[in-house]
Write a protein that holds these residues in place. Sequence first.
Motif, mmCIF file in Angstrom:
data_model
loop_
_atom_site.group_PDB
_atom_site.id
_atom_site.type_symbol
_atom_site.label_atom_id
_atom_site.label_comp_id
_atom_site.label_asym_id
_atom_site.label_seq_id
_atom_site.Cartn_x
_atom_site.Cartn_y
_atom_site.Cartn_z
ATOM 1 N N PRO A 1 0.759 -1.327 -0.053
ATOM 2 C CA PRO A 1 -0.071 -0.042 -0.043
ATOM 3 C C PRO A 1 0.709 1.128 0.025
ATOM 4 O O PRO A 1 2.141 1.440 0.463
ATOM 5 C CB PRO A 1 -0.714 -0.090 1.422
ATOM 6 N N PRO A 2 0.256 2.493 -0.613
ATOM 7 C CA PRO A 2 1.238 3.573 -0.533
ATOM 8 C C PRO A 2 1.068 4.242 0.722
ATOM 9 O O PRO A 2 0.567 5.255 0.831
ATOM 10 C CB PRO A 2 0.327 4.613 -1.644
ATOM 11 N N ALA A 3 1.997 3.846 1.589
ATOM 12 C CA ALA A 3 1.991 4.280 3.178
ATOM 13 C C ALA A 3 2.684 5.611 3.025
ATOM 14 O O ALA A 3 3.548 6.017 2.009
ATOM 15 C CB ALA A 3 2.744 3.579 3.989
ATOM 16 N N VAL A 4 2.376 6.428 4.150
ATOM 17 C CA VAL A 4 2.771 7.911 3.862
ATOM 18 C C VAL A 4 3.460 7.976 5.354
ATOM 19 O O VAL A 4 3.166 7.656 6.387
ATOM 20 C CB VAL A 4 1.620 8.991 3.756
ATOM 21 N N PHE A 5 4.417 9.264 5.194
ATOM 22 C CA PHE A 5 4.923 9.373 6.332
ATOM 23 C C PHE A 5 4.253 10.086 7.508
ATOM 24 O O PHE A 5 3.138 10.802 7.171
ATOM 25 C CB PHE A 5 6.146 10.731 6.067
ATOM 26 N N GLY A 6 4.511 9.655 8.872
ATOM 27 C CA GLY A 6 3.665 10.096 9.852
ATOM 28 C C GLY A 6 4.278 10.239 11.149
ATOM 29 O O GLY A 6 5.243 9.634 11.210
ATOM 30 N N TRP A 7 3.599 10.997 12.224
ATOM 31 C CA TRP A 7 4.469 11.300 13.238
ATOM 32 C C TRP A 7 3.265 11.040 14.217
ATOM 33 O O TRP A 7 2.154 11.815 14.268
ATOM 34 C CB TRP A 7 5.032 12.707 13.374
ATOM 35 N N ASP A 8 3.566 10.297 15.277
ATOM 36 C CA ASP A 8 2.478 10.036 16.445
ATOM 37 C C ASP A 8 2.803 11.002 17.551
ATOM 38 O O ASP A 8 4.028 10.785 18.279
ATOM 39 C CB ASP A 8 2.494 8.667 16.939
ATOM 40 N N TYR B 1 7.946 7.877 14.899
ATOM 41 C CA TYR B 1 7.652 8.177 13.284
ATOM 42 C C TYR B 1 7.469 6.720 12.806
ATOM 43 O O TYR B 1 7.784 5.771 13.112
ATOM 44 C CB TYR B 1 8.952 8.834 12.850
ATOM 45 N N GLY B 2 6.801 7.099 11.248
ATOM 46 C CA GLY B 2 6.464 5.741 10.605
ATOM 47 C C GLY B 2 5.932 5.899 9.300
ATOM 48 O O GLY B 2 5.598 7.272 8.842
ATOM 49 N N LEU B 3 5.637 4.715 8.635
ATOM 50 C CA LEU B 3 4.864 5.077 7.553
ATOM 51 C C LEU B 3 3.485 4.463 7.793
ATOM 52 O O LEU B 3 3.212 3.462 8.256
ATOM 53 C CB LEU B 3 5.580 4.394 6.174
ATOM 54 N N TYR B 4 2.361 5.176 7.209
ATOM 55 C CA TYR B 4 1.062 4.941 7.857
ATOM 56 C C TYR B 4 0.060 4.768 6.598
ATOM 57 O O TYR B 4 0.225 5.386 5.502
ATOM 58 C CB TYR B 4 0.448 6.215 8.715
ATOM 59 N N LEU B 5 -0.918 3.762 6.802
ATOM 60 C CA LEU B 5 -1.860 3.680 5.708
ATOM 61 C C LEU B 5 -2.836 4.921 5.503
ATOM 62 O O LEU B 5 -3.136 5.569 6.522
ATOM 63 C CB LEU B 5 -2.887 2.538 6.008
ATOM 64 N N ILE C 1 -2.869 3.559 11.451
ATOM 65 C CA ILE C 1 -2.386 2.361 11.385
ATOM 66 C C ILE C 1 -0.941 2.530 10.778
ATOM 67 O O ILE C 1 -0.704 2.676 9.539
ATOM 68 C CB ILE C 1 -2.995 1.359 10.456
ATOM 69 N N LYS C 2 0.191 1.924 11.635
ATOM 70 C CA LYS C 2 1.444 2.144 11.049
ATOM 71 C C LYS C 2 1.803 0.797 10.430
ATOM 72 O O LYS C 2 1.692 -0.285 10.653
ATOM 73 C CB LYS C 2 2.374 2.239 12.359
ATOM 74 N N ALA C 3 2.323 0.996 9.063
ATOM 75 C CA ALA C 3 2.587 -0.067 8.241
ATOM 76 C C ALA C 3 3.571 -0.386 8.119
ATOM 77 O O ALA C 3 4.239 -1.884 8.270
ATOM 78 C CB ALA C 3 2.268 0.272 6.937
ATOM 79 N N SER C 4 4.768 0.472 8.478
ATOM 80 C CA SER C 4 6.055 0.146 8.855
ATOM 81 C C SER C 4 6.880 1.314 9.481
ATOM 82 O O SER C 4 6.424 2.343 9.563
ATOM 83 C CB SER C 4 6.723 -0.305 7.408
ATOM 84 N N ASP C 5 8.051 0.659 9.716
ATOM 85 C CA ASP C 5 9.022 2.248 10.239
ATOM 86 C C ASP C 5 9.407 2.763 8.815
ATOM 87 O O ASP C 5 9.092 2.258 7.708
ATOM 88 C CB ASP C 5 10.182 1.547 10.891
ATOM 89 N N LEU C 6 9.976 3.804 9.203
ATOM 90 C CA LEU C 6 10.379 4.610 7.900
ATOM 91 C C LEU C 6 11.561 3.764 6.949
ATOM 92 O O LEU C 6 12.459 3.543 7.629
ATOM 93 C CB LEU C 6 10.998 6.022 8.472
#
Length: 473
Positions: free
Chosen positions: A37-44, A50-54, A59-64
């Motif tokens: 999926p085209p996960a995008v940069f996000g900050w909680d 930090y991570g890549l979120y749907l 929902i965190k899809a992965s770490d950066l």
Amino acid sequence: MSYTFNPFTGNLDVTPFSLDGAGKIPPEYLPLDQTNPPAVFGWDHDDDTYGLYLPGTSIKASDLTGTVDIDVQSRMRRCVINDAGVVQYYLDADNSDMKAGDWLRIVETEALDTAYTGTISENTNSSLRVGVPAWSARTFTLGQRVTNGGYLWECLAATSTATPAAGAVASDLTGTDGQVVVEVPAFSVRYGFLNGVHTREVRLGCNDGLIAQGFRPHTAFIKTDGTYKSAFYFGAYHTYDDAGTGSSVSGQTNTRSQTRNTFRTEAAARGAGWHQLSYLELAAIQTLIVCEFQDYNSQKSIGNGSNSGTTYGVTTGQSDGDGNHSVNSTGNGNAADDYMSYRGIENLYGRAWQFVDGINVYDRVVYLTNDQTAFADNTADGYDFYAQVPTGFSSYQKELFPLADVFLPSVVTGGSSTTYLGDAFWSSSGWRVARVGGKSADGARAGAFCLGLHDDSGLSFAGIGSRLAYAEN
């Protein structure tokens, strides 16, 4: 149990899975065409992770991971413009003391080797090079990109058969040819906020196609008639008062000890479109920094710059030899030699505070405008309400209001110089003006998000200057 974003329905669907050992969603729980999926940069902002979120979720899809899209940032470039706002020439990407020729080298991915105190190095960015051909002997036209000699180049000439190369003609950065500025191309933002997670993406341009995809033109590029600017021009240096007219030139000591209104008057004296840097224009740069470095702590990701001593006035042009690069020069034997630059913007933070316009605050309620004709002190006429910020005095920012185009703190307790935003915040009651960036003596409290909303409009101080900008209104 967790949730996934269903791109077909636009809803969050319940799914009975946990993230796998790599912190990713198991492929069997993704839609058939969304295995990656085209996960995008996000900050909680709740736990400062930090991570890549749907998209559209928390929902965190992965770490950066992966190559960062810096298409917009790579198009920031120093140039010299006249008082009518017309570009006279662009400056060489690696040395502003030279004019760019038919070609401009594109500065690609840059990163600090050691947080806060290191130096920045450049690497190639694969996303910028997709579909870009190698140079060969033929005719190229304005805007075409090629690779040559290991570098990425863009044609600046209407047509050119020349081989891409560094500039060979000296520039004049003293004001004779015009004002030295950084061209910032118009861009749009797709922003999301859910359960404390801020997601941000930027795309080049402002148009209906991007709006249909959920992007919105950054407010700094919206004219008063509702149409869009193609760019704005951000002063490369802190302002120099040239006999009552604001200037952005090399080789002069940055002016301080004037009120915001005086700086405003001097900026407008240069002509239509010239103004003191606005808060919304600064916010556009903050957006690009966050999306490029994927971190809200600018000193950590770009460097400390000028963060010690009490010398607030220095000769502008410390970064001339760095061109369009981001640079950290800190911890020099003489603190007056310290500086930083973000893609050609010298001392965006540190050295001296900078007043910004288009922002007024009353009893901690923040009002903003992009209309240069409304720039004035102690008023909300022609301004829009944005947020009511908390009480703070040299307080580290921890959480932000869910705003797509600006970065205003909602919580200023529980942070530090090395966590969350890492920058300090001040506020007070009554009518207040705004200053940004911090001064050298502020040390770790300074940074791209350092914000002072505690001064009345009559304040002038040896540690506060300004910055010139140009844009259509």
